[in-house]
Design a protein around this motif. Structure first.
Motif, short mmCIF file in Angstrom:
data_model
loop_
_atom_site.label_atom_id
_atom_site.label_comp_id
_atom_site.label_asym_id
_atom_site.label_seq_id
_atom_site.Cartn_x
_atom_site.Cartn_y
_atom_site.Cartn_z
N ILE A 579 48.89 55.76 62.45
CA ILE A 579 48.27 56.53 62.82
C ILE A 579 46.94 56.56 63.95
O ILE A 579 46.67 55.36 63.95
CB ILE A 579 46.28 57.19 61.78
N GLY A 580 47.49 57.47 65.05
CA GLY A 580 46.97 57.55 66.87
C GLY A 580 44.62 57.78 66.56
O GLY A 580 44.87 58.80 65.49
N ALA A 581 44.29 57.75 67.22
CA ALA A 581 43.27 58.19 67.56
C ALA A 581 43.06 59.52 67.80
O ALA A 581 41.63 59.85 66.95
CB ALA A 581 43.20 57.77 68.95
N LEU A 582 44.02 60.22 67.95
CA LEU A 582 44.05 61.32 67.70
C LEU A 582 44.94 62.25 66.82
O LEU A 582 44.63 63.58 66.80
CB LEU A 582 44.09 62.51 69.31
N ASP A 583 44.88 62.05 66.04
CA ASP A 583 45.79 62.27 64.90
C ASP A 583 44.99 62.73 63.62
O ASP A 583 45.21 63.25 62.13
CB ASP A 583 46.60 61.38 63.95
N GLY A 584 43.62 62.63 63.95
CA GLY A 584 42.65 63.36 62.79
C GLY A 584 42.44 62.22 61.58
O GLY A 584 42.77 61.65 61.74
N ASP A 585 41.68 62.79 60.32
CA ASP A 585 41.74 62.02 58.98
C ASP A 585 43.06 62.19 57.81
O ASP A 585 42.66 63.10 57.48
CB ASP A 585 40.27 62.72 58.78
N ARG A 586 43.96 60.96 58.44
CA ARG A 586 44.56 60.60 57.41
C ARG A 586 44.59 59.89 56.99
O ARG A 586 44.33 58.69 57.26
CB ARG A 586 45.75 61.49 58.33
N GLU A 619 37.52 59.10 64.65
CA GLU A 619 39.23 58.33 64.62
C GLU A 619 38.44 57.62 63.91
O GLU A 619 38.43 57.02 63.15
CB GLU A 619 39.08 56.40 65.94
N TYR A 620 40.39 57.81 63.00
CA TYR A 620 39.93 58.06 61.51
C TYR A 620 41.33 56.68 60.64
O TYR A 620 41.27 57.39 59.92
CB TYR A 620 40.02 58.96 60.83
N ASN A 621 41.72 55.73 61.66
CA ASN A 621 42.45 54.89 61.25
C ASN A 621 42.04 53.75 60.93
O ASN A 621 42.94 53.08 60.92
CB ASN A 621 43.13 54.45 62.34
N GLY A 622 40.71 53.51 60.14
CA GLY A 622 40.29 52.20 59.38
C GLY A 622 40.06 52.12 58.03
O GLY A 622 40.74 52.85 57.36
N PHE A 623 40.54 50.56 57.92
CA PHE A 623 41.09 50.49 56.07
C PHE A 623 39.24 50.79 55.93
O PHE A 623 39.46 50.96 54.60
CB PHE A 623 40.65 49.07 55.99
N PRO A 836 41.34 64.28 54.05
CA PRO A 836 41.15 62.41 54.61
C PRO A 836 42.01 61.06 53.37
O PRO A 836 42.02 61.87 52.32
CB PRO A 836 39.68 62.20 54.27
N GLN A 837 42.10 60.18 54.01
CA GLN A 837 42.06 59.54 52.60
C GLN A 837 41.53 59.48 51.26
O GLN A 837 40.28 59.16 51.90
CB GLN A 837 42.90 58.16 53.26
N THR A 838 41.56 58.87 50.35
CA THR A 838 41.06 58.15 49.51
C THR A 838 39.67 57.61 49.44
O THR A 838 39.79 56.56 49.96
CB THR A 838 41.78 58.49 47.97
N ASP A 839 38.91 57.96 49.41
CA ASP A 839 37.25 56.87 49.06
C ASP A 839 36.64 57.47 48.38
O ASP A 839 37.22 58.82 47.23
CB ASP A 839 37.06 57.26 50.23
N ALA A 840 35.45 57.29 48.47
CA ALA A 840 34.03 57.05 46.71
C ALA A 840 33.46 59.20 47.79
O ALA A 840 33.15 59.38 46.58
CB ALA A 840 32.74 57.12 46.93
N ASP A 841 33.63 59.88 48.34
CA ASP A 841 33.61 61.38 48.74
C ASP A 841 34.43 61.78 47.82
O ASP A 841 35.70 62.51 48.44
CB ASP A 841 33.71 61.24 50.13
N HIS A 864 40.66 66.05 45.12
CA HIS A 864 41.82 65.66 45.94
C HIS A 864 42.17 64.44 46.82
O HIS A 864 42.40 64.11 48.45
CB HIS A 864 41.71 67.03 46.97
N PRO A 865 42.99 64.28 45.91
CA PRO A 865 43.72 62.69 46.91
C PRO A 865 44.60 62.38 47.55
O PRO A 865 45.62 63.16 48.19
CB PRO A 865 43.28 61.58 45.61
N HIS A 866 44.65 61.74 48.80
CA HIS A 866 45.70 60.99 50.00
C HIS A 866 45.17 59.82 49.99
O HIS A 866 45.11 59.68 50.80
CB HIS A 866 45.14 61.78 50.88
N ASP A 867 46.66 59.21 49.57
CA ASP A 867 47.07 57.95 49.99
C ASP A 867 48.63 57.78 49.25
O ASP A 867 49.00 58.56 48.92
CB ASP A 867 46.00 56.71 49.34
N ALA A 868 48.74 56.19 49.69
CA ALA A 868 49.92 55.58 49.43
C ALA A 868 50.78 56.25 47.83
O ALA A 868 52.02 56.65 47.74
CB ALA A 868 50.22 54.35 48.98
N ARG A 869 49.88 56.51 47.01
CA ARG A 869 51.03 57.03 45.53
C ARG A 869 51.63 58.45 46.06
O ARG A 869 51.90 58.97 45.28
CB ARG A 869 49.16 56.99 45.31
#
Length: 943
Positions: A579-586, A619-623, A836-841, A864-869
């Motif tokens: 995920i690059g800097a301009l790829d959004g919240d994924r 930029e949304y590519n963090g852990f 967005p990737q699944t988190d506490a939100d 509405h989760p999004h992650d490796a699952r």
């Protein structure tokens, strides 16, 4: 308001050179509220704003937070992932948006004013009173009681002013007046600014701790500690100001084991150089961050005492033996596989400044929890307390230098960069956690791509830089090459200077982004041969990494400026991600695993640095999210991000027909400190079928494997026969020692399928009816729904708000009266408009399922989760969306009610969000080839 903003950053800011020990007694922390005013017309000097006057200024700012931050204005509690800058700094705040706030017209000059009471005790009497500023961006002027103290230029390194001669007059309460004027022009091209250059929010004004301390005229000015691991010694080079040659300099040393040593150093013209044999040797590394405490006492009383610490460690690299001759990074002579994350070190509440030191500590602890042993501090000279906690907690740091912005490659820009480089190495030399300096990042160090491309088009014939032509060079580069551009030549000069200033660390000339269309990002002389890539496609990433590795060998010109060759330096990836800097919240969890897996397959790759530890602004590519809440991965990242790993030569998911043979090449990567012998590989395959039934022990086995220490080696090739029916299978692999200790693991997925499951399937004991997500019979949604063609393409349908999807599932000749039970099954989530990737939100919704108008299921779906699952979504080209299983068993009286309502040759399956439901988060329904499970909305009728 919490204490952290009433008394912000109260800790002593420089633990590696600490004089004061009791705040308020022998040092004064000046963080907190200061009177403040902007100076848009730059009239403050002419109007003598620096002179004492009784009237308070109207504005107030909280030091040490920059003007652009929310914390500076007492609004730090409101900061978060989507709220991270203040509008106070802008000249037209109502016109500022997230889209333009990095370039909107802001104030460039700010004045700080504070009345100070100097303590009246023995710690301050007959001492100089020194004002310290950790960092202020960019030009700082200072006054005490109306007297000008001086000016400092630079945005990252500390500076000081001596107030001693200007402490009088004081007001009626005995206070003195401090005034600081800081100017940070928007046209900052010639300033080292790092990612303030139109990338993230700028940092203007004071952004590190301001404090007063008493200091004797005769004092310890600076000191360096360098260690020799082989000899077990520590060399102390101490500079003392105003000290006579007969002044004693006492060194007290306490080892990690509590053993004490003392030594007396001899001063000659203010300099002492002493090598001490350590009584007990305890090395520093990320696993055992042993630190020696040091107290330096100057004079017989003594007149000056400074406390510090150091670690005994050595960093270098050495070619390992073997046919491919890969290079190993070493810590204390031991090869280490470095697993790093890019660390931007930005904070929602304070921009460049963490609201609390606990945030700095937690960032390091999170990194270690995720399996990283390295952080690359990205183009920022960071807070000394971050370095302190890296030393204490044990993590390696690659420290970048901030580069200037587009158009900044001028004689003035270069001079400012060199000054910052010298001051930074002087400030941070004693931190054992810093193992490498990185001078430039891509073309940021060349004043941006525009200026660099122009320089490449007009290289200097003799290889001399424009800087050398503009003024006499301070040194003669030994590596001049005809045809080198001016920027390339300057990078070479700075590398040589950094090696001269600090021969104890590795120095990278430039962190290189080697893409097919950007061949000009290349190395000159360097201790580290790095490259960047951002790819989300498995096949492309696999080919790219293989190309870089195969092209890198001793004598190769690949990745080097013409005239320079690879000499065997360690090959590392210093930035990568899907995920690059301009790829959004994924979601990043999916690409992190397969990209890291590919890097770990190669012995030649000595380290990697993933982009990044935490999100920053847009930029949304963090852990971690920007607010430091963790994201969910669906697996433990340490599976692939630990010392030991089982890299697989296989895609993370693939589709194969039933009964096919799955072939997987398994490698071992064994880099733990402790050697593991007698290792066996154990594997097991399980799956889930189209009716939601789990199947264990589809395949399994165990074999002994080679597990050579500090090597990547082939371990075993698996060949497994896949099931004969449609199923999503997961293959899990574990490496274990003879006593059952797990030392590494990995997994991959296989969709075993001859094609999409049929809408109608007769079984010996029943009938299965399936609703295709793109073939609904009816749908109504309050806020709209996805188009049918989109649903067919993605194998998932969605509606927004409240409403329903309905399928008419034909019974054919089946006699429903024979049914014992109807099992209703679907995979469902809410539907949010972003991904967005699944988190506490969480984003909940209500799901109600009915058959022929009879409600058979009611529940609340949490997200509405999004992650490796969401493995099937990725197989179909999606971004990891998936849902939760919703299952209803319709039998007994409920089944009889459904039968009574069955008047047509089909069953009406409706999945709805009721209009009266409190949670109306829409609905996403997944098909057999989308989401986490290989089934679509299904009715399993049992006879």
């Amino acid at each position: 308001m919490p204490t952290q903003f009433l008394y912000p950053r109260p800790e002593y800011p420089r633990p590696e050179r600490q004089r004061g020990t009791l705040p308020g007694y022998d040092w004064l922390n000046l963080n907190g509220p200061w009177q403040f005013r902007f100076d848009p017309a730059r009239q403050g000097v002419d109007q003598h704003w620096f002179e004492p006057e009784p009237a308070d200024w109207r504005e107030q700012i909280i030091v040490p937070f920059c003007w652009e931050s929310l914390a500076a204005w007492g609004e730090g509690d409101a900061a978060g992932n989507d709220n991270y800058y203040s509008t106070h700094v802008f000249q037209n705040p109502l016109e500022v948006t997230r889209a333009n706030h990095r370039s909107a017209r802001r104030h460039e000059v700010g004045w700080y004013r504070r009345w100070i009471t100097i303590p009246d005790n023995e710690a301050w009497r007959d001492r100089q009173v020194i004002l310290h500023v950790g960092a202020a961006d960019f030009f700082t002027d200072a006054w005490c009681n109306g007297h000008f103290l001086g000016q400092h230029q630079g945005g990252y390194t500390p500076f000081e002013f001596d107030l001693t001669e200007h402490l009088q007059p004081r007001d009626e309460t005995g206070r003195i007046l401090l005034v600081l004027r800081v100017e940070d022009p928007m046209d900052n091209a010639e300033q080292p600014v790092g990612k303030q250059w139109h990338w993230y929010t700028t940092t203007s004004g004071i952004w590190q701790t301001v404090y007063l301390e008493p200091r004797p005229r005769v004092h310890i000015r600076s000191f360096r500690v360098s260690t020799d691991v082989e000899q077990g010694t520590a060399r102390f080079v101490v500079q003392a100001a105003q000290a006579a040659d007969d002044s004693p300099l006492q060194l007290d040393l306490e080892g990690p084991d509590g053993r004490m040593q003392q030594a007396t150093l001899k001063l000659r013209q203010g300099l002492a150089d002493h090598e001490l044999k350590l009584d007990s040797l305890h090395l520093w590394d990320p696993n055992t961050p042993n630190l020696y405490k040091v107290v330096l006492r100057l004079g017989r009383n003594p007149v000056d005492t400074v406390r510090s610490y150091f670690g005994v460690r050595k960093v270098d690299f050495e070619l390992t033996r073997g046919a491919e001759a890969p290079t190993a990074m070493r810590v204390n002579g031991v090869p280490r596989y470095l697993r790093g994350a890019l660390y931007q070190s930005y904070y929602p509440e304070g921009v460049y400044t963490a609201g609390s030191v606990e945030t700095l500590k937690n960032d390091i602890l999170y990194a270690k929890k995720f399996g990283f042993n390295l952080l690359r501090i990205h183009i920022k000279v960071d807070d000394p307390l971050l370095l302190y906690w890296a030393d204490k907690l044990g993590i390696l740091l690659m420290a970048d230098f901030p580069n200037f912005g587009e158009g900044g490659d001028t004689p003035l820009g270069r001079q400012r960069f060199e000054t910052m480089l010298r001051e930074t190495i002087e400030r941070d030399f004693n931190h054992p956690s810093i193992f490498a300096w990185c001078l430039f990042n891509e073309t940021w160090g060349f004043g941006g791509q525009t200026g660099f491309l122009d320089a490449l088009a007009h290289p200097s014939p003799a290889g001399l830089s424009q800087r050398a032509e503009a003024q006499p060079p301070k040194r003669q580069s030994a590596a001049v090459r005809p045809g080198m551009s001016s920027p390339q030549q300057w990078v070479q000069e700075m590398w040589e200077l950094a090696k001269e200033l600090d021969p104890t660390r590795l120095v990278e000339d430039m962190s290189v982004c080697h893409w097919e269309h950007l061949e000009y990002y290349q190395h000159c002389d360097t201790d580290i041969n790095s490259w960047h890539f951002y790819l989300s496609d498995y096949a492309k990433a696999k080919a790219h990494i293989e190309k870089v590795v195969s092209s890198t060998f001793v004598g190769s010109s690949f990745n080097y400026v013409p005239g320079f060759l690879h000499k065997g330096q360690p090959l590392i990836n210093s930035e990568y991600g899907g995920i690059g800097a301009l790829d959004g919240d994924r979601d990043i969890s999916w690409s992190f695993k397969f990209l890291t897996n590919e890097l770990r397959r190669y012995q030649q790759v000595a380290a990697y640095i993933y982009t990044e530890l935490h999100d920053v602004e847009w930029e949304y590519n963090g852990f971690l999210n920007y607010d430091r809440t963790p994201k969910e991965f669906g697996y433990d990242p340490r599976i692939i991000n630990e010392s030991n790993a089982l890299p697989l030569n296989a895609p993370p998911v693939q589709r194969l027909p039933p009964g096919a043979t799955l072939r997987v090449e398994v490698a071992s990567a064994h880099y733990s400190t402790r050697r593991c012998d007698g290792v066996s590989l154990q594997w097991a395959m399980a799956g889930i079928d189209t009716r939601g039934r789990f199947h264990q022990d589809l395949a399994g086995g165990r074999v002994p494997i080679p597990f050579p220490h500090r090597r990547v080696a082939p371990a075993h090739t698996l060949e497994l026969i896949l099931p004969n029916s449609t199923m999503l299978c997961t293959l899990r692999l574990i490496a274990q020692t003879a006593d059952g200790q797990k030392v590494a693991e990995n997994f991959l997925h296989v969709l075993v399928s001859p094609g999409y499951p049929p809408e109608r399937e007769e079984t010996p004991r029943g009938l299965v009816l399936r609703g295709n997500p793109g073939a609904w019979a009816g749908a109504e949604w309050s806020a709209g729904r996805g188009e049918r063609d989109k649903a067919r393409a993605e194998d998932a349908c969605y509606g927004v708000g409240y409403g329903f999807f309905e399928w008419h599932l034909p019974l054919g000749e089946a006699d429903l009266a024979r049914a014992r039970r109807v099992r209703v099954l679907c995979e469902a989530s809410s539907h949010r408009r972003d991904a967005p990737q699944t988190d506490a939100d969480v984003f909940p919704t209500t799901l109600e399922m009915s058959l022929n108008g009879v409600r058979v299921y009611h529940g609340v779906i949490k997200n509405h989760p999004h992650d490796a699952r969401g493995v099937l979504s990725y197989l179909r080209g999606g971004v990891g969306a998936y849902g939760y299983p919703a299952v209803a068993n319709v039998e007994g009286s409920l089944l009889q009610e459904v039968l009574r309502q069955t008047t047509a040759p089909f069953l009406r399956l409706r999945c709805a969000v009721p209009e009266q439901a409190p949670a109306q988060g829409g609905l996403t329904l997944y098909g057999a080839e989308c989401g986490r499970f290989p089934y679509s909305p299904t009715l399993a009728i049992e006879w």
